[in-house]
Design an enzyme around this catalytic site. Structure first.
Site, PDB file in Angstrom:
ATOM      1  N   TYR A  23      51.684  28.043-101.047  1.00 13.48           N
ATOM      2  CA  TYR A  23      52.709  27.169-100.475  1.00 13.48           C
ATOM      3  C   TYR A  23      52.489  25.684-100.737  1.00 13.48           C
ATOM      4  O   TYR A  23      53.310  24.869-100.343  1.00 13.48           O
ATOM      5  CB  TYR A  23      52.807  27.413 -98.962  1.00 13.48           C
ATOM      6  N   ASN A  71      64.758  27.440 -94.430  1.00 14.37           N
ATOM      7  CA  ASN A  71      63.651  28.264 -94.909  1.00 14.37           C
ATOM      8  C   ASN A  71      63.283  29.151 -93.726  1.00 14.37           C
ATOM      9  O   ASN A  71      62.580  28.718 -92.819  1.00 14.37           O
ATOM     10  CB  ASN A  71      62.463  27.416 -95.349  1.00 14.37           C
ATOM     11  N   HIS A  77      63.358  38.574 -94.164  1.00 19.37           N
ATOM     12  CA  HIS A  77      63.347  39.987 -94.518  1.00 19.37           C
ATOM     13  C   HIS A  77      63.885  40.914 -93.430  1.00 19.37           C
ATOM     14  O   HIS A  77      64.112  42.088 -93.705  1.00 19.37           O
ATOM     15  CB  HIS A  77      61.921  40.387 -94.899  1.00 19.37           C
ATOM     16  N   ASP A  84      73.506  36.790 -88.739  1.00 12.97           N
ATOM     17  CA  ASP A  84      74.784  36.721 -88.028  1.00 12.97           C
ATOM     18  C   ASP A  84      75.103  35.296 -87.577  1.00 12.97           C
ATOM     19  O   ASP A  84      76.259  34.870 -87.624  1.00 12.97           O
ATOM     20  CB  ASP A  84      74.782  37.668 -86.833  1.00 12.97           C
ATOM     21  N   HIS A  98      62.967  28.818-100.336  1.00 11.52           N
ATOM     22  CA  HIS A  98      61.605  29.369-100.273  1.00 11.52           C
ATOM     23  C   HIS A  98      60.725  28.562-101.212  1.00 11.52           C
ATOM     24  O   HIS A  98      61.100  28.331-102.370  1.00 11.52           O
ATOM     25  CB  HIS A  98      61.594  30.845-100.676  1.00 11.52           C
ATOM     26  N   LEU A  99      59.575  28.138-100.720  1.00 11.71           N
ATOM     27  CA  LEU A  99      58.654  27.360-101.536  1.00 11.71           C
ATOM     28  C   LEU A  99      58.114  28.162-102.717  1.00 11.71           C
ATOM     29  O   LEU A  99      58.028  27.669-103.832  1.00 11.71           O
ATOM     30  CB  LEU A  99      57.486  26.855-100.680  1.00 11.71           C
ATOM     31  N   SER A 100      57.760  29.402-102.458  1.00 13.39           N
ATOM     32  CA  SER A 100      57.197  30.247-103.519  1.00 13.39           C
ATOM     33  C   SER A 100      58.301  31.085-104.159  1.00 13.39           C
ATOM     34  O   SER A 100      59.396  31.221-103.612  1.00 13.39           O
ATOM     35  CB  SER A 100      56.118  31.169-102.939  1.00 13.39           C
ATOM     36  N   ARG A 109      58.817  41.151-100.003  1.00 11.53           N
ATOM     37  CA  ARG A 109      59.321  39.770 -99.939  1.00 11.53           C
ATOM     38  C   ARG A 109      60.571  39.575-100.791  1.00 11.53           C
ATOM     39  O   ARG A 109      61.218  38.535-100.730  1.00 11.53           O
ATOM     40  CB  ARG A 109      58.250  38.788-100.410  1.00 11.53           C
TER      41      ARG A 109
END
Length: 153
Positions: A23, A71, A77, A84, A98-100, A109
């Site tokens: 990260y 994020n 997941h 909603d 998402h950083l990665s 993931r």
């Protein structure tokens, strides 16, 4: 002045120390400073929580904003409640960040229940992904209003 909510979910308060090889070493505060410098004419609302219900409240609070950058962390997941809530905030541009590169990591993931409720997903660009996401929501919001861009080149 444009108003953008930047929402960070579970465990993201530990950025800079949690798995820096994945990260990075920047903290959430560092990312916030970079966004304020890059977009000086934007009124940001930065929020981070480890509590799903609180995050749902943040999303509802952003209903009158010019955009949401989120994020969700691990909620990506499995949080249908967050999905909603995002879906219910109609007319507000929304980007999942998402950083990665989640698609190059563990199989679990790779699936997001959040993605169908947002317009775009940015993954694998590290902290720069937040800048891309903010630029996108500003562009979408300005196009809706017919305003000139408020981005510092």
């Amino acid at each position: 002045m444009a108003r953008v909510f930047v929402l960070n979910g579970v465990n993201l308060g530990a950025l800079g120390t949690r798995r820096p090889e994945v990260y990075g070493t920047l903290t959430l505060g560092d990312i916030e400073r970079r966004l304020r410098e890059r977009f000086p004419k934007v009124g940001f609302e930065f929020r981070q929580t480890d509590y799903e219900g609180e995050m749902v409240g943040f999303v509802h609070e952003a209903r009158e904003s010019d955009g949401i950058v989120i994020n969700p962390g691990a909620w990506t997941h499995y949080s249908y409640a967050l999905h909603d809530a995002l879906e219910a905030v109609e007319g507000v541009p929304k980007v999942e960040v998402h950083l990665s590169n989640v698609h190059a990591r563990e199989p679990w993931r790779r699936h997001s229940v959040i993605s169908p409720a947002v317009e775009a997903v940015v993954a694998g660009m590290g902290p720069y992904g937040y800048e891309v996401a903010v630029g996108y929501v500003l562009g979408r919001s300005e196009a809706r209003r017919g305003d000139p861009p408020e981005v510092n080149p």
